[in-house]
Design a protein around this motif. Structure first.
Motif, short mmCIF file in Angstrom:
data_model
loop_
_atom_site.label_atom_id
_atom_site.label_comp_id
_atom_site.label_asym_id
_atom_site.label_seq_id
_atom_site.Cartn_x
_atom_site.Cartn_y
_atom_site.Cartn_z
N GLY A 111 0.78 -1.23 0.00
CA GLY A 111 0.00 0.00 0.00
C GLY A 111 0.81 1.27 0.00
O GLY A 111 0.34 2.32 0.44
N VAL A 112 2.06 1.20 -0.48
CA VAL A 112 2.92 2.39 -0.51
C VAL A 112 3.34 2.73 -1.94
O VAL A 112 4.43 3.21 -2.19
CB VAL A 112 4.17 2.19 0.38
N SER A 113 2.45 2.47 -2.89
CA SER A 113 2.72 2.71 -4.30
C SER A 113 1.63 3.57 -4.90
O SER A 113 0.49 3.61 -4.40
CB SER A 113 2.80 1.37 -5.05
N LEU A 114 1.95 4.27 -5.98
CA LEU A 114 0.93 4.99 -6.73
C LEU A 114 -0.02 4.03 -7.44
O LEU A 114 -1.13 4.41 -7.80
CB LEU A 114 1.60 5.90 -7.78
N SER A 115 0.42 2.79 -7.65
CA SER A 115 -0.40 1.80 -8.34
C SER A 115 -1.18 0.95 -7.34
O SER A 115 -0.86 0.88 -6.16
CB SER A 115 0.49 0.89 -9.20
N ARG A 116 -2.22 0.30 -7.85
CA ARG A 116 -3.01 -0.65 -7.08
C ARG A 116 -2.95 -2.00 -7.77
O ARG A 116 -2.45 -2.12 -8.88
CB ARG A 116 -4.45 -0.16 -6.96
N GLU A 117 -3.48 -3.02 -7.13
CA GLU A 117 -3.41 -4.37 -7.70
C GLU A 117 -4.09 -4.45 -9.06
O GLU A 117 -3.68 -5.25 -9.90
CB GLU A 117 -4.05 -5.38 -6.74
N ASN A 118 -5.11 -3.63 -9.28
CA ASN A 118 -5.84 -3.66 -10.55
C ASN A 118 -5.39 -2.59 -11.53
O ASN A 118 -6.11 -2.26 -12.48
CB ASN A 118 -7.34 -3.53 -10.29
N SER A 119 -4.17 -2.03 -11.30
CA SER A 119 -3.71 -0.92 -12.15
C SER A 119 -3.15 -1.36 -13.50
O SER A 119 -2.94 -0.53 -14.39
CB SER A 119 -2.64 -0.09 -11.42
N ILE A 120 -2.84 -2.67 -13.65
CA ILE A 120 -2.31 -3.14 -14.93
C ILE A 120 -3.32 -2.83 -16.03
O ILE A 120 -4.50 -3.15 -15.92
CB ILE A 120 -2.02 -4.65 -14.88
N GLY A 121 -2.83 -2.19 -17.08
CA GLY A 121 -3.69 -1.77 -18.18
C GLY A 121 -4.04 -0.30 -18.13
O GLY A 121 -4.52 0.25 -19.13
N ASP A 122 -3.81 0.36 -16.98
CA ASP A 122 -4.12 1.79 -16.87
C ASP A 122 -3.18 2.61 -17.76
O ASP A 122 -1.99 2.30 -17.88
CB ASP A 122 -3.97 2.26 -15.43
N GLN A 123 -3.72 3.68 -18.33
CA GLN A 123 -2.92 4.61 -19.12
C GLN A 123 -2.24 5.58 -18.16
O GLN A 123 -2.88 6.48 -17.62
CB GLN A 123 -3.79 5.37 -20.13
N VAL A 124 -0.96 5.38 -17.91
CA VAL A 124 -0.26 6.19 -16.90
C VAL A 124 0.66 7.24 -17.51
O VAL A 124 1.16 8.11 -16.79
CB VAL A 124 0.57 5.28 -15.95
N ALA A 125 0.89 7.17 -18.81
CA ALA A 125 1.79 8.12 -19.47
C ALA A 125 1.26 8.41 -20.87
O ALA A 125 0.28 7.80 -21.32
CB ALA A 125 3.22 7.56 -19.53
N VAL A 126 1.92 9.33 -21.55
CA VAL A 126 1.53 9.67 -22.92
C VAL A 126 1.72 8.44 -23.83
O VAL A 126 2.55 7.57 -23.55
CB VAL A 126 2.35 10.86 -23.45
N PRO A 127 0.98 8.33 -24.91
CA PRO A 127 0.99 7.12 -25.74
C PRO A 127 2.33 6.79 -26.40
O PRO A 127 2.53 5.64 -26.81
CB PRO A 127 -0.08 7.41 -26.81
N PHE A 128 3.24 7.77 -26.48
CA PHE A 128 4.52 7.47 -27.15
C PHE A 128 5.62 7.13 -26.14
O PHE A 128 6.79 7.01 -26.51
CB PHE A 128 4.96 8.65 -28.04
#
Length: 453
Positions: free
Chosen positions: A261-278
């Protein structure tokens, strides 16, 4: 370093002792190293140091499946036996909520790494080389009065991993490093500093002249400093500066940090758009320019290149055996070995996604006519970063660039949210190999810069 550890004999000894003591499951990680380092001060030796280090970590699983762990520096037969006994006693107090297991890949083939061991030159040669480097740096400009931080080192290390299931890993490597950090001062002006680092497999392969030149150029370029107005700016991070910032927030791709619980991500974050597409990010501990590459991690899992962010989307976390088991995936080769197994990155590679473009290719740190702030290095990364929240406020060294002219920034901080940085990237230049990883100059629009009041 002397002859390599006889891992087969070591394993047989441990197995024999474990059977005698009724220990059915155990593993061991061990390392040893020899190193020599020097520091100088105005042509005189400031410190000359040679050292030999060794460490072992032993884990034992008891009949209830609980794990005990012992660490020691004694690699002798009696030392190993005491460590096994200690780990077995500690297993009575093992944490039933977090029970590690052997990596399912601990016996899988490891990658071939071409890292020939280099002979040591000796501490006297190191001292003479560093004295000459310091002298050359001091001669570059009248304002450069001292090189307060400097060091030249060489060494060789060995690491092994064994377990009761038959895993047997061993590696040796040599490495050398040089750093020069100069300080310049002019009458009535604040002192200014700049530095450079070089790594190589052996001290005779270090780019000493390149390190001197870079340290001198960076230091001299900051002499004509001026204050900067507070505001929002188009910012260009050098590869080293962006890798530092990325490293400070690496918990966002760390499965252990996610579960804690010390991350910006969560267990279900895989697949999230976290940065620009390139934007694409890999962790590649096998990169040919990574001097400290290792073929396996602390649990014996083979090292590999892993894509973390693809086309701006989060696609993987860094895993140990335990976190991989929780997520239902394979370990990725990023684990340490301890009572609570740690997870960490090896060597980041930042680049532009294949077949994509930022659309702002006119931006270039050395040629652009835009007004922007070029950030060379960030300071206070431990104090100024809230990794689990995304916020940062960091002092930096850099320049305000107008019409191609660079003016050193007297004193300022850059602040923002790392998620906004990844989403606010407007351009990535060609990737450059640094001693920290591979990264381009990264352009981000609208970052808050606070000048000195």
């Amino acid at each position: 370093m002397s002859n390599a550890i006889d891992t087969a004999a070591l394993r047989d000894h441990l197995q024999s002792f474990a059977q005698r003591e009724g220990i059915r499951q155990w593993d061991l990680g061990a390392s040893r190293s020899t190193s020599a380092s020097v520091q100088v001060d105005r042509g005189e030796a400031k410190q000359m140091k040679a050292s030999q280090r060794s460490s072992i970590t032993v884990r034992v699983w008891n009949d209830k499946g609980l794990v005990g762990i012992t660490s020691s520096t004694d690699l002798s037969a009696s030392g190993l036996e005491r460590a096994l006994q200690g780990a077995r006693r500690a297993s009575d107090y093992g944490n039933s909520e977090d029970i590690p297991a052997f990596s399912p890949l601990a016996k899988a083939p490891t990658p071939e790494l071409h890292r020939p061991l280099q002979p040591a030159q000796g501490i006297q040669t190191l001292l003479n080389t560093l004295k000459d480097a310091e002298h050359q740096l001091l001669e570059r400009h009248a304002a450069i009065e001292t090189v307060p931080y400097n060091g030249l080192s060489e060494g060789c290390s060995e690491r092994i991993y064994l377990n009761s299931d038959g895993a047997l890993r061993q590696m040796q490597r040599s490495q050398a490093s040089l750093y020069l950090y100069a300080r310049a001062e002019e009458t009535g002006r604040k002192p200014r500093s700049g530095g450079a680092v070089r790594l190589a497999l052996g001290s005779d392969q270090l780019d000493v002249q390149g390190c001197i030149n870079e340290a001198a150029e960076r230091t001299i370029s900051h002499l004509g400093y001026q204050p900067i107005d507070t505001g929002r700016y188009l910012v260009c991070f050098t590869p080293e500066a962006f890798l530092d910032l990325l490293g400070a927030f690496s918990s966002m791709v760390n499965a252990r940090a996610v579960l804690d619980g010390v991350s910006l991500s969560r267990e279900n974050s895989i697949g999230d758009q976290v940065a620009v597409p390139f934007f694409t990010l890999h962790d590649n501990g096998l990169h040919p320019d990574h001097i400290g590459a290792a073929p396996f991690d602390g649990e014996g899992t083979p090292t590999r290149k892993l894509c973390l962010i693809q086309d701006g989307a989060l696609v993987n976390f860094l895993h140990s055996e335990a976190t991989a088991r929780h997520f239902g995936v394979e370990p990725t080769g990023h684990a340490g070995l301890g009572a609570k197994v740690s997870v960490g990155p090896d060597w980041f590679e930042v680049g532009t996604s294949e077949g994509t473009s930022s659309g702002t290719t006119h931006l270039h740190h050395a040629q652009s006519n835009e007004t922007f702030v070029l950030i060379e290095s960030l300071s206070a990364l431990h104090a100024g970063v809230k990794a689990s929240q995304g916020a940062f406020s960091l002092p930096f060294d850099g320049w305000l660039v107008r019409g191609g002219e660079r003016i050193s920034v007297e004193a300022a901080t850059v602040a923002g949210d790392f998620r906004d940085v990844l989403q606010g990237i407007v351009h990535l230049e060609e990737a450059i190999v640094t001693h920290q990883g591979v990264c381009p100059h990264v352009w981000v629009d609208g970052l808050a810069i606070t000048g000195e009041a």
